[in-house]
Design a protein around this motif. Sequence first.
Motif, PDB file in Angstrom:
ATOM      1  N   VAL A 138       0.868  -1.318   0.054  1.00 35.19           N
ATOM      2  CA  VAL A 138      -0.092   0.041  -0.764  1.00 35.19           C
ATOM      3  C   VAL A 138       0.843   1.399  -0.049  1.00 35.19           C
ATOM      4  N   THR A 139       0.739   2.678  -0.731  1.00 36.33           N
ATOM      5  CA  THR A 139       1.088   3.449  -0.908  1.00 36.33           C
ATOM      6  C   THR A 139      -0.165   4.662  -0.222  1.00 36.33           C
ATOM      7  N   GLY A 140       0.591   5.309   0.388  1.00 36.30           N
ATOM      8  CA  GLY A 140      -0.093   6.553   0.735  1.00 36.30           C
ATOM      9  C   GLY A 140       0.462   7.595   1.750  1.00 36.30           C
ATOM     10  N   THR A 141      -0.336   8.489   1.990  1.00 33.72           N
ATOM     11  CA  THR A 141       0.135   9.867   2.991  1.00 33.72           C
ATOM     12  C   THR A 141      -0.116   9.501   4.122  1.00 33.72           C
ATOM     13  N   LEU A 142       1.034   9.204   5.375  1.00 31.44           N
ATOM     14  CA  LEU A 142       1.718   8.914   6.739  1.00 31.44           C
ATOM     15  C   LEU A 142       0.980   9.975   6.863  1.00 31.44           C
ATOM     16  N   LYS A 143       0.014   9.891   7.853  1.00 29.23           N
ATOM     17  CA  LYS A 143      -1.273  10.865   8.658  1.00 29.23           C
ATOM     18  C   LYS A 143      -0.552  10.920  10.035  1.00 29.23           C
ATOM     19  N   GLY A 144      -0.606   9.499  10.932  1.00 27.65           N
ATOM     20  CA  GLY A 144      -0.068   9.416  11.716  1.00 27.65           C
ATOM     21  C   GLY A 144      -0.150   8.121  12.608  1.00 27.65           C
ATOM     22  N   TYR A 145       0.527   7.725  13.257  1.00 27.98           N
ATOM     23  CA  TYR A 145       1.743   6.158  13.678  1.00 27.98           C
ATOM     24  C   TYR A 145       1.332   6.013  15.499  1.00 27.98           C
ATOM     25  N   ASP A 146       1.187   4.806  16.399  1.00 27.52           N
ATOM     26  CA  ASP A 146       2.173   5.107  17.381  1.00 27.52           C
ATOM     27  C   ASP A 146       2.762   4.347  17.421  1.00 27.52           C
ATOM     28  N   GLN A 147       3.687   3.466  18.791  1.00 31.30           N
ATOM     29  CA  GLN A 147       4.115   3.395  18.984  1.00 31.30           C
ATOM     30  C   GLN A 147       4.293   1.375  19.074  1.00 31.30           C
ATOM     31  N   LEU A 148       3.146   0.883  18.660  1.00 28.42           N
ATOM     32  CA  LEU A 148       2.714  -0.309  18.169  1.00 28.42           C
ATOM     33  C   LEU A 148       3.279  -0.565  17.316  1.00 28.42           C
ATOM     34  N   LEU A 149       3.777   0.878  15.894  1.00 26.94           N
ATOM     35  CA  LEU A 149       3.404   0.682  14.288  1.00 26.94           C
ATOM     36  C   LEU A 149       2.139   0.862  13.641  1.00 26.94           C
ATOM     37  N   ASN A 150       1.093   1.239  14.725  1.00 31.18           N
ATOM     38  CA  ASN A 150      -0.202   0.821  13.642  1.00 31.18           C
ATOM     39  C   ASN A 150       0.099   2.654  12.750  1.00 31.18           C
ATOM     40  N   LEU A 151      -0.552   2.709  11.773  1.00 32.17           N
ATOM     41  CA  LEU A 151      -0.518   3.685  11.519  1.00 32.17           C
ATOM     42  C   LEU A 151      -1.686   4.665  10.388  1.00 32.17           C
TER      43      LEU A 151
END
Length: 98
Positions: free
Chosen positions: A29-42
């Motif tokens: 998947v490609t896209g614009t990263l809007k956020g993440y957390d310490q568990l690597l949820n994107l």
Amino acid sequence: MAGRKETALDLAKFVDKGVQVKLTGGRQVTGTLKGYDQLLNLVLDEAVEHEREQDDPLKVSGKTRQLGLIVCRGTAVMLVSPTDGTDEIANPFLADGA
């Protein structure tokens, strides 16, 4: 800050930039990263899935599927890379006659 876990990756520099994410099971998947957390949820916006060939799951077909805003679960993320500055090259290990 004792007890706070830190991620192995510093994804802050990729926020609001294009990223390519490879997931377990072969999805890409490609896209614009809007956020993440310490568990690597994107969280990816304007996400596009690059579909695989039916007979060879290692090859990406030319087909894409628009997904929009998605959440990639951290346990499924295998690779995160920026889309800017990366190009696909020919396989240097294939013989010319193959």
